[in-house]
Design a protein around this motif. Sequence first.
Motif, PDB file in Angstrom:
ATOM      1  N   LEU A  43      -6.850   4.212  -7.165  1.00 47.36           N
ATOM      2  CA  LEU A  43      -7.759   3.149  -7.563  1.00 47.36           C
ATOM      3  C   LEU A  43      -9.163   3.427  -7.069  1.00 47.36           C
ATOM      4  O   LEU A  43      -9.350   4.167  -6.106  1.00 47.36           O
ATOM      5  CB  LEU A  43      -7.312   1.812  -6.949  1.00 47.36           C
ATOM      6  N   CYS A  48      -9.486  -2.184  -6.437  1.00 47.01           N
ATOM      7  CA  CYS A  48      -8.679  -2.747  -5.359  1.00 47.01           C
ATOM      8  C   CYS A  48      -9.133  -4.165  -5.039  1.00 47.01           C
ATOM      9  O   CYS A  48      -8.324  -5.095  -4.978  1.00 47.01           O
ATOM     10  CB  CYS A  48      -8.768  -1.864  -4.117  1.00 47.01           C
ATOM     11  N   VAL A  55      -9.854  -2.688   0.911  1.00 45.56           N
ATOM     12  CA  VAL A  55      -9.733  -1.265   1.209  1.00 45.56           C
ATOM     13  C   VAL A  55      -9.659  -1.082   2.715  1.00 45.56           C
ATOM     14  O   VAL A  55     -10.534  -1.522   3.450  1.00 45.56           O
ATOM     15  CB  VAL A  55     -10.924  -0.476   0.622  1.00 45.56           C
ATOM     16  N   LYS A  59      -6.469   3.398   1.612  1.00 46.94           N
ATOM     17  CA  LYS A  59      -5.444   2.668   0.882  1.00 46.94           C
ATOM     18  C   LYS A  59      -5.910   1.268   0.548  1.00 46.94           C
ATOM     19  O   LYS A  59      -6.742   0.684   1.242  1.00 46.94           O
ATOM     20  CB  LYS A  59      -4.148   2.574   1.702  1.00 46.94           C
ATOM     21  N   CYS A  60      -5.334   0.721  -0.523  1.00 49.22           N
ATOM     22  CA  CYS A  60      -5.572  -0.661  -0.908  1.00 49.22           C
ATOM     23  C   CYS A  60      -4.478  -1.501  -0.261  1.00 49.22           C
ATOM     24  O   CYS A  60      -3.294  -1.197  -0.386  1.00 49.22           O
ATOM     25  CB  CYS A  60      -5.517  -0.786  -2.428  1.00 49.22           C
ATOM     26  N   GLY A  65      -2.813  -3.866  -6.218  1.00 49.48           N
ATOM     27  CA  GLY A  65      -2.806  -2.433  -5.940  1.00 49.48           C
ATOM     28  C   GLY A  65      -2.288  -2.104  -4.559  1.00 49.48           C
ATOM     29  O   GLY A  65      -2.588  -1.043  -4.006  1.00 49.48           O
ATOM     30  N   ASP A  66      -1.492  -2.986  -3.980  1.00 53.45           N
ATOM     31  CA  ASP A  66      -1.011  -2.817  -2.605  1.00 53.45           C
ATOM     32  C   ASP A  66      -0.316  -1.473  -2.402  1.00 53.45           C
ATOM     33  O   ASP A  66       0.612  -1.123  -3.120  1.00 53.45           O
ATOM     34  CB  ASP A  66      -0.049  -3.946  -2.255  1.00 53.45           C
ATOM     35  N   VAL A  70      -6.922   4.946  -2.540  1.00 53.71           N
ATOM     36  CA  VAL A  70      -8.259   4.593  -3.053  1.00 53.71           C
ATOM     37  C   VAL A  70      -9.143   5.815  -2.921  1.00 53.71           C
ATOM     38  O   VAL A  70      -9.182   6.463  -1.878  1.00 53.71           O
ATOM     39  CB  VAL A  70      -8.853   3.407  -2.252  1.00 53.71           C
TER      40      VAL A  70
END
Length: 71
Positions: A43, A48, A55, A59-60, A65-66, A70
């Motif tokens: 993403l 996100c 963010v 990672k989100c 978007g868990d 990212v």
Amino acid sequence: MRIRRTLAAVIATAALAGLGLTGAATATAATYNATATAHTESLTPGECVDGGGKVVGMKCVGGTGDGQMVD
């Protein structure tokens, strides 16, 4: 009257296909959900945040978007 004819045609088509109304509805819902929940590989930070997450590192976290990466 036109609606009744259309509905009758839909029911007849589903019956001839052997699905029945429940099977046709389930097949439609399964196809829709599989498409709707398909994830991309990563993403953007904006995607996100727009999905309700934040963010953290690369990672989100949270939202739709868990757990996705990212970049």
